[in-house]
Design an enzyme around this catalytic site. Structure first.
Site, PDB file in Angstrom:
ATOM      1  N   PHE A 140     -48.465  11.263  82.791  1.00  0.00           N
ATOM      2  CA  PHE A 140     -48.041  12.676  81.449  1.00  0.00           C
ATOM      3  C   PHE A 140     -47.149  11.469  81.200  1.00  0.00           C
ATOM      4  O   PHE A 140     -45.870  11.744  80.901  1.00  0.00           O
ATOM      5  CB  PHE A 140     -47.655  14.111  81.919  1.00  0.00           C
ATOM      6  CG  PHE A 140     -48.043  14.513  80.390  1.00  0.00           C
ATOM      7  CD1 PHE A 140     -48.975  15.695  79.696  1.00  0.00           C
ATOM      8  CD2 PHE A 140     -46.642  14.958  79.881  1.00  0.00           C
ATOM      9  CE1 PHE A 140     -48.906  16.608  78.994  1.00  0.00           C
ATOM     10  CE2 PHE A 140     -46.265  15.554  79.215  1.00  0.00           C
ATOM     11  CZ  PHE A 140     -47.358  16.543  78.838  1.00  0.00           C
ATOM     12  N   ASP A 225     -40.923   5.744  82.508  1.00  0.00           N
ATOM     13  CA  ASP A 225     -40.648   7.093  81.494  1.00  0.00           C
ATOM     14  C   ASP A 225     -39.766   8.018  82.340  1.00  0.00           C
ATOM     15  O   ASP A 225     -40.656   8.763  83.166  1.00  0.00           O
ATOM     16  CB  ASP A 225     -41.940   7.506  81.437  1.00  0.00           C
ATOM     17  CG  ASP A 225     -42.447   9.064  80.989  1.00  0.00           C
ATOM     18  OD1 ASP A 225     -40.688   9.869  80.376  1.00  0.00           O
ATOM     19  OD2 ASP A 225     -43.141   9.394  80.547  1.00  0.00           O
ATOM     20  N   LYS A 254     -35.483  15.348  76.799  1.00  0.00           N
ATOM     21  CA  LYS A 254     -35.583  16.682  77.679  1.00  0.00           C
ATOM     22  C   LYS A 254     -33.908  17.219  78.183  1.00  0.00           C
ATOM     23  O   LYS A 254     -33.163  17.462  77.574  1.00  0.00           O
ATOM     24  CB  LYS A 254     -36.071  16.623  78.839  1.00  0.00           C
ATOM     25  CG  LYS A 254     -37.692  16.515  78.851  1.00  0.00           C
ATOM     26  CD  LYS A 254     -38.557  16.796  80.164  1.00  0.00           C
ATOM     27  CE  LYS A 254     -40.480  16.594  80.196  1.00  0.00           C
ATOM     28  NZ  LYS A 254     -40.585  17.547  80.107  1.00  0.00           N
TER      29      LYS A 254
HETATM   30  N1  PXG Z   1     -42.921  12.235  79.729  1.00  0.00           N
HETATM   31  C1  PXG Z   1     -42.766  12.975  81.083  1.00  0.00           C
HETATM   32  C2  PXG Z   1     -42.533  12.108  81.714  1.00  0.00           C
HETATM   33  C3  PXG Z   1     -43.105  13.645  80.242  1.00  0.00           C
HETATM   34  O1  PXG Z   1     -42.731  15.122  81.249  1.00  0.00           O
HETATM   35  C4  PXG Z   1     -43.180  13.787  78.395  1.00  0.00           C
HETATM   36  C5  PXG Z   1     -43.326  12.762  78.070  1.00  0.00           C
HETATM   37  C6  PXG Z   1     -43.606  14.268  76.985  1.00  0.00           C
HETATM   38  O2  PXG Z   1     -42.110  14.859  76.107  1.00  0.00           O
HETATM   39  P1  PXG Z   1     -42.012  15.838  74.972  1.00  0.00           P
HETATM   40  O3  PXG Z   1     -40.437  15.792  75.009  1.00  0.00           O
HETATM   41  O4  PXG Z   1     -42.980  15.643  73.641  1.00  0.00           O
HETATM   42  O5  PXG Z   1     -42.924  16.795  75.330  1.00  0.00           O
HETATM   43  C7  PXG Z   1     -43.181  14.398  79.209  1.00  0.00           C
HETATM   44  C8  PXG Z   1     -42.941  16.167  78.950  1.00  0.00           C
HETATM   45  C9  PXG Z   1     -46.253  20.398  77.640  1.00  0.00           C
HETATM   46  C10 PXG Z   1     -45.381  19.847  79.067  1.00  0.00           C
HETATM   47  O6  PXG Z   1     -45.932  21.792  77.479  1.00  0.00           O
HETATM   48  C11 PXG Z   1     -44.582  18.944  78.663  1.00  0.00           C
HETATM   49  C12 PXG Z   1     -44.416  18.097  79.777  1.00  0.00           C
HETATM   50  C13 PXG Z   1     -44.162  18.900  80.795  1.00  0.00           C
HETATM   51  C14 PXG Z   1     -45.335  19.982  80.412  1.00  0.00           C
HETATM   52  C15 PXG Z   1     -45.863  21.059  80.151  1.00  0.00           C
HETATM   53  O7  PXG Z   1     -46.665  19.971  76.795  1.00  0.00           O
HETATM   54  N2  PXG Z   1     -43.724  17.020  79.932  1.00  0.00           N
END
Ligand code: PXG
Length: 399
Positions: A140, A225, A254
């Site tokens: 993810f 990541d 984050k």
């Molecule tokens: N890399 C990792 C490992 C993540 O957990 C992202 C990138 C993307 O980050 P942004 O700031 O673009 O969301 C994540 C995000 C959702 C959601 O609601 C996002 C995450 C976890 C759960 C839900 O899209 N992680």
């Protein structure tokens, strides 16, 4: 307005791209949040690890309000007096050479893809438009077109093609698969140190160390990541430290703002980042003074208030507590620091109803991939609060 009014508004006017628990929050402090009716909950999700420092941390709040009264946005057409300090402080803390500031996690991922491709063509000598990046199954990394294009989650990608080419996916945790997948055109291996959304999947010991060795032997850039695993979540500043390595490129986001504001960054060595030149990449808000002031304080708070060590200690206490659960439908309990997964056997059915029951008892958490509940509270949690969480989970899970 009551809770149902707010829910109705969201459902009527908003895109239905989420299915949240029906709790309407209006206040947060530390590990606790309150809903519009005044009910109090422990937040065991921490906005997917964006709120590591706890909700509304007073020092970050102060840094934000002070900066907001001075200067918020200049664009990168001009310089500002926060950006250089942010660069220096985050480089010193993480032992990086160069920083590329962005806003969301997905943007940091997109930015790193562009940057390593450029490095591949200019430095490694990959033929034009042939660069390949290796990723892992069940990754993810965000929601943009190129990122969902290399996702193995059908819900995330079906109906959104066509996708950019240049990505190969291999099983997570398998170094032989990495070795086999590398070709002369491979520029990078992009991987999460622990797969968060896949259900807190911890790779075999030494996986990152081995992966780094293979990458080095083949002149492939290792990109971690750490948007979810970084900034204290696993009991170390960066999860790579558990393997005793330093990646060539690291993504953070984050908790880089303690949840106040979207701030992300690509942390790099000089060689890779050195290939980006003016006009080739950017963002209106990336590196703005408000973001930098917030991020600077969010980093200081993490270190100065001992949150990283606390995550290690409280994570162990939480994990030990969960290991006393007796429900026979539990498949596995795993975690590192305060990133903990409780996985049920398929016959237990979906975990979401348990999350709803936990909510009724004042604990907010989220199922991921159907069968697993993730517990990832803010890193400021105390021993008593961990014990309360474990007791509450026991009441619901063991019945
Ligand atoms: N890399 C990792 C490992 C993540 O957990 C992202 C990138 C993307 O980050 P942004 O700031 O673009 O969301 C994540 C995000 C959702 C959601 O609601 C996002 C995450 C976890 C759960 C839900 O899209 N992680």
């Amino acid at each position: 307005m009551n809770a149902q009014d707010f829910i109705t508004l969201e459902e009527s006017y908003g895109a239905h791209n989420y299915k949240p628990l029906d709790v309407v929050l209006s206040k947060g402090r530390g590990v606790w949040v309150w809903d519009v009716d005044g009910a109090k909950y422990m937040d065991c999700l921490a906005a997917y690890s964006a709120v590591n420092q706890g909700h509304c941390h007073p020092r970050i709040l102060q840094a934000m309000t002070e900066q907001a009264q001075k200067l918020t946005l200049t664009s990168r057409a001009f310089r500002n007096d926060q950006l250089g300090l942010f660069y220096k402080e985050i480089c010193e803390l993480t032992n990086s050479h160069k920083v590329l500031p962005m806003n969301t996690g997905a943007e940091a991922v997109e930015s790193v893809i562009k940057t390593v491709r450029k490095w591949g063509y200019e430095v490694k000598g990959v033929p034009d438009n042939q660069a390949e990046i290796i990723v892992c199954d069940n990754n993810f990394h965000g929601r943009t077109i190129s990122i969902v294009g290399f996702s193995s989650d059908h819900k995330a990608k079906t109906g959104f093609g066509p996708f950019p080419p240049g990505f190969t996916s291999i099983p997570f945790g398998d170094v032989q698969a990495l070795e086999r997948a590398i070709t002369p055109n491979t520029v990078a291996f992009l991987v999460e140190p622990i797969q968060g959304e896949a259900g807190v999947i911890i790779p075999p010991d030494g996986y990152l160390r081995e992966a780094q060795k293979i990458c080095r032997q083949n002149n492939v850039v290792l990109i971690l990541d750490e948007i979810q695993t970084g900034l204290g979540r696993t009991g170390k500043l960066l999860a790579e430290e558990h393997d005793g390595i330093e990646a060539d490129l690291t993504l953070v986001g984050k908790a880089l703002s303690g949840g106040f504001y979207p701030v992300s960054a690509v942390l790099s060595n000089s060689e890779v980042m050195g290939t980006l030149r003016p006009g080739e990449h950017g963002s209106t808000f990336g590196g703005n003074p408000l973001a930098c002031a917030v991020a600077r304080e969010a980093l200081k708070v993490l270190v100065q208030e001992g949150m990283i060590d606390n995550a290690a200690r409280m994570g162990q206490r939480f994990l030990d507590g969960l290991k006393t659960l007796t429900n026979p439908l539990i498949k596995e309990i795993r975690g590192r620091g305060l990133m903990i997964g409780l996985e049920f056997l398929p016959q237990a059915g979906p975990a979401r109803p348990l999350c709803i029951q936990l909510k009724k008892k004042g604990l907010l958490c989220k199922d991921t991939h159907g069968q697993t509940i993730r517990f990832a509270p803010p890193l400021v949690i105390t021993p008593d609060e961990v014990d309360w969480a474990v007791e509450t989970i026991k009441e619901v899970v063991d019945g």
